[in-house]
Design a protein around this motif. Structure first.
Motif, short mmCIF file in Angstrom:
data_model
loop_
_atom_site.label_atom_id
_atom_site.label_comp_id
_atom_site.label_asym_id
_atom_site.label_seq_id
_atom_site.Cartn_x
_atom_site.Cartn_y
_atom_site.Cartn_z
N MET A 145 0.82 -1.21 0.00
CA MET A 145 0.00 0.00 0.00
C MET A 145 0.86 1.26 0.00
O MET A 145 0.53 2.26 -0.66
CB MET A 145 -0.92 0.00 1.21
N MET A 146 1.93 1.25 0.76
CA MET A 146 2.81 2.42 0.81
C MET A 146 3.46 2.68 -0.54
O MET A 146 3.59 3.83 -0.98
CB MET A 146 3.87 2.24 1.90
N ALA A 151 3.24 6.40 -5.29
CA ALA A 151 3.13 6.60 -6.73
C ALA A 151 1.85 7.31 -7.13
O ALA A 151 1.76 7.90 -8.21
CB ALA A 151 3.21 5.25 -7.45
N TYR A 152 0.85 7.28 -6.26
CA TYR A 152 -0.46 7.88 -6.56
C TYR A 152 -0.43 9.37 -6.26
O TYR A 152 0.08 9.82 -5.23
CB TYR A 152 -1.53 7.19 -5.70
N GLU A 176 -3.99 -3.89 -5.28
CA GLU A 176 -4.77 -3.23 -6.33
C GLU A 176 -5.86 -2.41 -5.64
O GLU A 176 -6.73 -2.97 -4.97
CB GLU A 176 -5.40 -4.25 -7.27
N VAL A 177 -5.78 -1.10 -5.81
CA VAL A 177 -6.72 -0.23 -5.11
C VAL A 177 -8.15 -0.57 -5.53
O VAL A 177 -8.45 -0.80 -6.70
CB VAL A 177 -6.40 1.26 -5.38
N GLY A 178 -9.04 -0.65 -4.55
CA GLY A 178 -10.45 -0.96 -4.80
C GLY A 178 -10.78 -2.44 -4.73
O GLY A 178 -11.93 -2.80 -4.42
N LYS A 179 -9.81 -3.30 -4.98
CA LYS A 179 -10.08 -4.72 -5.09
C LYS A 179 -10.36 -5.36 -3.74
O LYS A 179 -9.70 -5.07 -2.75
CB LYS A 179 -8.91 -5.43 -5.75
N VAL A 180 -11.36 -6.27 -3.70
CA VAL A 180 -11.59 -7.09 -2.52
C VAL A 180 -10.88 -8.42 -2.71
O VAL A 180 -10.66 -8.86 -3.84
CB VAL A 180 -13.09 -7.30 -2.25
N ARG A 181 -10.51 -9.06 -1.60
CA ARG A 181 -9.75 -10.29 -1.65
C ARG A 181 -10.55 -11.43 -1.01
O ARG A 181 -10.93 -11.34 0.16
CB ARG A 181 -8.43 -10.13 -0.91
N VAL A 182 -10.79 -12.47 -1.76
CA VAL A 182 -11.45 -13.65 -1.22
C VAL A 182 -10.37 -14.61 -0.76
O VAL A 182 -9.63 -15.18 -1.56
CB VAL A 182 -12.36 -14.32 -2.28
N LEU A 183 -10.26 -14.78 0.55
CA LEU A 183 -9.22 -15.64 1.11
C LEU A 183 -9.69 -17.07 1.29
O LEU A 183 -8.86 -17.98 1.43
CB LEU A 183 -8.75 -15.09 2.46
N ARG A 184 -11.00 -17.24 1.30
CA ARG A 184 -11.54 -18.58 1.52
C ARG A 184 -12.90 -18.68 0.85
O ARG A 184 -13.74 -17.81 1.03
CB ARG A 184 -11.67 -18.83 3.02
N GLU A 185 -13.10 -19.71 0.05
CA GLU A 185 -14.38 -19.94 -0.61
C GLU A 185 -15.23 -20.88 0.23
O GLU A 185 -14.76 -21.94 0.65
CB GLU A 185 -14.17 -20.55 -2.00
N ASN A 214 -19.01 -23.62 6.78
CA ASN A 214 -17.93 -23.44 5.81
C ASN A 214 -18.02 -22.03 5.25
O ASN A 214 -18.50 -21.81 4.14
CB ASN A 214 -18.05 -24.49 4.69
N PRO A 215 -17.55 -21.04 6.01
CA PRO A 215 -17.76 -19.64 5.60
C PRO A 215 -16.81 -19.19 4.50
O PRO A 215 -15.64 -19.60 4.45
CB PRO A 215 -17.51 -18.86 6.89
N THR A 216 -17.31 -18.33 3.64
CA THR A 216 -16.46 -17.58 2.73
C THR A 216 -15.82 -16.46 3.54
O THR A 216 -16.42 -15.89 4.44
CB THR A 216 -17.29 -16.98 1.58
N LEU A 217 -14.56 -16.12 3.24
CA LEU A 217 -13.86 -15.05 3.95
C LEU A 217 -13.39 -14.01 2.94
O LEU A 217 -12.64 -14.32 2.02
CB LEU A 217 -12.68 -15.61 4.73
N VAL A 218 -13.84 -12.78 3.14
CA VAL A 218 -13.53 -11.68 2.22
C VAL A 218 -12.83 -10.55 2.99
O VAL A 218 -13.31 -10.12 4.05
CB VAL A 218 -14.80 -11.13 1.56
N HIS A 219 -11.72 -10.10 2.46
CA HIS A 219 -10.95 -9.00 3.05
C HIS A 219 -11.14 -7.76 2.17
O HIS A 219 -11.01 -7.84 0.95
CB HIS A 219 -9.48 -9.40 3.13
N VAL A 220 -11.41 -6.60 2.81
CA VAL A 220 -11.61 -5.34 2.09
C VAL A 220 -10.50 -4.37 2.51
O VAL A 220 -10.67 -3.59 3.44
CB VAL A 220 -12.99 -4.74 2.39
N PRO A 221 -9.35 -4.42 1.85
CA PRO A 221 -8.25 -3.53 2.23
C PRO A 221 -8.45 -2.10 1.76
O PRO A 221 -7.91 -1.16 2.35
CB PRO A 221 -7.04 -4.17 1.56
N SER A 222 -9.21 -1.94 0.69
CA SER A 222 -9.46 -0.62 0.12
C SER A 222 -10.89 -0.23 0.46
O SER A 222 -11.84 -0.63 -0.21
CB SER A 222 -9.24 -0.64 -1.40
N ILE A 223 -11.04 0.55 1.53
CA ILE A 223 -12.36 0.99 1.95
C ILE A 223 -12.94 1.96 0.92
O ILE A 223 -14.13 1.96 0.62
CB ILE A 223 -12.28 1.67 3.33
#
Length: 316
Positions: A145-146, A151-152, A176-185, A214-223
Motif C-alpha cells: 500500500m505504501m 506513486a499515486y 490493487e486499489v479498490g479490489k476485494v480479496r477472497v481468502l476462503r471460498e 464453511n464460511p467464505t472469507l472476504v478482506h476489504v483492504p481498500s475501503i
C-alpha cells in the motif's frame, strides 16, 4: 511477527532513500509511531511539528504544492478528529498529494488510555470526497500500500495499528486499489472484514469450520474506492453476510457493505460486528476484544447464533 509501527517506520526510511521528494511531518510522537527511524536516516526531510496537528496538515499541503510527497504521522484520533477541518479544506478539497498516516488506530491501545482510542476514523475519512482510505491486513499488505500511495497523486488515509500482526499474505502479494480479496471460498455464510481484524477473522473461520460451517472469507483492504461489483460477486448467493471490524458499526465497514449490497436490490441478512455505538475504555487487549465481540471465539459464537436464526427462518 513484527509490530506494524516498526515496519511502517522502516518502510518510510527505505522509500525515502529511493525518492528524494518524500518528507515526513510528525506530531510529537515519533518514538511511538517509529518515524524517528526516518528522522535519523533523513534528518533534512523530517519536520517535528509538535502537538499541532492542524498546522501539520497545513504545512503538508504547502509542501505538496511545491512537488514534495509529504507523509504526516500521528495517532489516528488526533489526525482524524483534531485536524478534520484542515484535512477537508486543504487536502481533500484541493486534491493535494498528502499521505495521512493514522497510527494507533482501533481498540488495541487501551493501555495508552481511553482518550487515545479511535474507532470512528474510517467513517470520518470515507465520507470525505476525493479521499482514498486504506486499511492493511498485515505488514506485507502495508508495504504494498505504501508503494502504491507514493506513486499515486492525491490524498490517501492509511489506517495503521500499533502491535505485531500475523502474516497473512505471501511475498508475491500485489495491492490493487479498490479490489476485494477472497481468502476462503465457502457457502451459506460470508465473513467480511478489513484491516488488522483480518487475522482474528481467519481464526474465527477455522473455528466455524470445526463447528460445521464453511464460511467464505472476504478482506476489504481498500475501503475507498471500492470495487462494488467485486464485493457483490464475492458474497453473492450467501444467506448471511457478517461484517467484522475493529471500529464503530456506524459508518464503517458494516455500513459500506450494507450500502453496497442493497444498492442493486434486496440483499442477504447482514449482521454487523464491531463497537455498538459506544466508546472504548482503558483496558488490556484481550479484555477489549472479548467485550466488543471481536475475539475469534466471540465472532464464532455470534455467527453461529445468527446463522441458526437464518436457517430456522428458511425452514419456517
Amino acid at each position: 511477527m513484527k509490530a506494524m509501527r516498526d515496519v511502517w517506520g522502516q518502510a518510510l526510511v527505505d522509500q525515502g532513500a529511493k525518492d528524494p521528494r518524500i518528507v515526513v511531518l510528525d506530531g510529537d510522537l515519533a518514538n511511538s509511531t517509529k518515524v524517528d527511524k526516518f528522522a535519523k536516516a533523513h534528518p533534512e526531510r523530517f519536520f517535528q511539528m509538535g502537538i499541532a496537528e492542524q498546522n501539520m496538515v497545513g504545512v503538508a499541503a504547502g509542501l505538496a504544492s511545491i512537488g514534495q510527497v509529504p507523509w504526516t504521522s500521528t495517532f489516528a484520533v488526533f489526525l482524524t478528529h483534531r485536524a478534520a477541518d484542515q484535512i477537508r479544506m486543504l487536502v481533500a478539497q484541493t486534491g493535494a498529494n498528502v499521505k495521512l498516516a493514522g497510527s494507533y488506530s482501533g481498540l488495541l491501545i487501551g493501555a495508552v488510555g481511553k482518550t487515545h482510542l479511535d474507532v470512528q476514523d474510517i467513517a470520518i475519512m470515507r465520507a470525505m470526497p476525493d479521499m482514498t482510505v486504506l486499511a492493511p491486513g498485515d505488514n506485507t499488505e502495508l508495504l504494498a500500500m505504501m508503494e502504491w500511495a507514493n506513486a499515486y497523486d492525491g490524498p490517501v488515509y492509511l489506517r495503521l495499528a500499533r502491535d505485531p500482526v500475523p502474516d497473512i499474505f505471501g511475498a508475491d502479494y500485489t495491492f490493487e486499489v479498490g479490489k476485494v480479496r477472497v481468502l476462503r471460498e465457502g457457502a451459506g455464510v460470508a465473513l467480511v472484514t478489513t484491516g488488522t481484524q483480518l487475522s482474528r477473522v481467519v481464526e474465527a473461520a477455522d473455528l466455524l469450520a470445526t463447528a460445521g460451517l464453511n464460511p467464505t472469507l472476504v478482506h476489504v483492504p481498500s475501503i475507498k474506492p471500492l470495487d462494488a461489483d467485486g464485493l457483490r460477486a464475492a458474497v453473492g448467493g450467501h444467506d448471511l453476510v457478517v461484517t467484522v471490524e475493529e471500529h464503530s458499526v456506524l459508518g464503517g465497514l458494516g455500513g459500506l457493505v450494507a450500502e453496497t449490497l442493497t444498492a442493486t436490490g434486496p440483499a442477504a441478512r447482514i449482521e454487523r460486528i464491531g463497537l455498538a455505538d459506544t466508546w472504548g475504555e482503558s483496558a488490556d487487549n484481550a479484555y477489549m476484544l472479548n467485550k466488543h465481540g471481536l475475539s475469534p471465539e466471540r465472532i464464532r459464537d455470534r455467527v453461529l447464533t445468527v446463522a441458526n436464526q437464518v436457517l430456522a427462518s428458511h425452514v419456517g
